[in-house]
Design a protein around this motif. Sequence first.
Motif, PDB file in Angstrom:
ATOM      1  N   SER A  30       0.627  -1.259  -0.004  1.00 39.02           N
ATOM      2  CA  SER A  30       0.031   0.045   0.072  1.00 39.02           C
ATOM      3  C   SER A  30       1.224   1.828  -0.025  1.00 39.02           C
ATOM      4  O   SER A  30       1.864   1.173   0.331  1.00 39.02           O
ATOM      5  N   PHE A  31       0.025   2.120  -0.942  1.00 35.29           N
ATOM      6  CA  PHE A  31       0.977   3.723  -0.810  1.00 35.29           C
ATOM      7  C   PHE A  31       0.243   4.510  -0.539  1.00 35.29           C
ATOM      8  O   PHE A  31      -0.977   4.199  -0.869  1.00 35.29           O
ATOM      9  N   PHE A  36       5.109  17.278   0.892  1.00 31.74           N
ATOM     10  CA  PHE A  36       4.587  15.503   0.904  1.00 31.74           C
ATOM     11  C   PHE A  36       5.342  14.840   1.506  1.00 31.74           C
ATOM     12  O   PHE A  36       6.122  15.004   2.379  1.00 31.74           O
ATOM     13  N   ASP A  37       3.975  14.267   1.887  1.00 34.17           N
ATOM     14  CA  ASP A  37       4.524  13.316   3.681  1.00 34.17           C
ATOM     15  C   ASP A  37       3.079  11.864   3.611  1.00 34.17           C
ATOM     16  O   ASP A  37       2.143  11.789   2.876  1.00 34.17           O
ATOM     17  N   GLY A  38       4.108  10.743   3.698  1.00 37.06           N
ATOM     18  CA  GLY A  38       3.631   9.291   3.212  1.00 37.06           C
ATOM     19  C   GLY A  38       3.725   8.651   3.964  1.00 37.06           C
ATOM     20  O   GLY A  38       4.684   8.518   4.681  1.00 37.06           O
ATOM     21  N   SER A  39       3.753   6.914   3.393  1.00 35.22           N
ATOM     22  CA  SER A  39       4.796   5.821   3.631  1.00 35.22           C
ATOM     23  C   SER A  39       4.280   5.257   3.547  1.00 35.22           C
ATOM     24  O   SER A  39       3.140   5.164   1.964  1.00 35.22           O
ATOM     25  N   ASP A  40       4.734   3.813   2.913  1.00 34.67           N
ATOM     26  CA  ASP A  40       5.389   2.972   1.853  1.00 34.67           C
ATOM     27  C   ASP A  40       4.640   2.243   2.937  1.00 34.67           C
ATOM     28  O   ASP A  40       5.627   1.599   3.889  1.00 34.67           O
ATOM     29  N   SER A  41       3.817   0.853   2.921  1.00 32.50           N
ATOM     30  CA  SER A  41       3.407  -0.093   3.408  1.00 32.50           C
ATOM     31  C   SER A  41       3.751  -1.456   2.570  1.00 32.50           C
ATOM     32  O   SER A  41       3.259  -1.872   1.432  1.00 32.50           O
ATOM     33  N   HIS A  42       5.049  -2.713   2.884  1.00 30.68           N
ATOM     34  CA  HIS A  42       5.156  -3.905   2.483  1.00 30.68           C
ATOM     35  C   HIS A  42       4.307  -4.714   2.997  1.00 30.68           C
ATOM     36  O   HIS A  42       5.355  -5.707   4.402  1.00 30.68           O
ATOM     37  N   PRO A 101       8.586   5.687   6.471  1.00 32.20           N
ATOM     38  CA  PRO A 101       7.184   6.763   6.000  1.00 32.20           C
ATOM     39  C   PRO A 101       8.291   7.638   5.235  1.00 32.20           C
ATOM     40  O   PRO A 101       9.238   6.902   5.073  1.00 32.20           O
ATOM     41  N   ALA A 102       7.377   8.264   4.907  1.00 29.11           N
ATOM     42  CA  ALA A 102       8.266   9.091   3.611  1.00 29.11           C
ATOM     43  C   ALA A 102       7.763  10.623   3.411  1.00 29.11           C
ATOM     44  O   ALA A 102       6.785  11.008   3.869  1.00 29.11           O
TER      45      ALA A 102
END
Length: 308
Positions: A179-180, A215-221, A234-235
Amino acid sequence: MTFAASQSASAADLAPAEPVVYAPEFAGSFGTRYFLNTGKTRYDLYTVSGADEVSRLTYDDMTTSSIELFGKLQHSSGIYLDGFVGLGWSNDGNLQDEDFEPFITPYSSTDSDLDDNRFNYAKIDLGYDLLVRDRFSLGAFAGYFFMHERENAFGCQQTAGNPFVCGLAPIDNDVRVISFEGDWNALRLGLSGRVALTDRLSLSGDAAYLPYVKFDGSDSHWLRIGTDFAGPTPADGDGDGYQFEAKLNYAVTDHFDVGLGARYWRLQMDDGDFHFEDSALPLGAFQAQKTDITTERLGGFIDVAYRF
């Protein structure tokens, strides 16, 4: 003769005065809109120094439907306030997940289906009509834009021949794998214009440069959380972008309009960071890695509005 003149003057005094018509200080419109668009979001992950690319994830072909509420308030001085808020959803698309040599051997590319995506956004502009003529106007504005996006990828199939990543054991499409999610906040500076083609048909549009994008977000593997990762990675970072919109509007009545238009949005984060030190196990043993993230939206819309 004196009596007749006096009588004539009295009749003029008693005649009804011409009505005085005052132009309203404020005018405006509000309505609802359907926005059908296709989206693409891509992020490139680099080494800590940013010299070499490690991997790339491309979320593409996201056909998205959105419902908007919009409005505009115009003062007779030329100042106006213009904005909208929209909620969107998408249940299709594709994720291509690439990993590059020499960080993996051989090169890997996998495909996953996208589902249960979200796309929410809002805009508010404060502008001023610099030039107003009978059939056209030109204005300038400054404003704020917000967008939230979420993409969910399901399943995993190797397409490049790497046997170690979804090669020998593909993952079914009912399993969520990646998910992104992220928030984009941007400053808008631009020009707007309108030209009357006929008494009822008009063409309007605006072009905006986004000199500051955050930008503020996250990647979930998801299949690696609990083994390689403690949670989402977090990114964050800064960048810029631009947005264009054009609309053909028809006044069905003096108060009711219908419109047909098109849009293109591009926001990008350059030289941002993925904070693996906050998510990769053991925590704190890794460093942030450089990343570039770009998101695009292209589509058309139809709307109806009430003018007052």
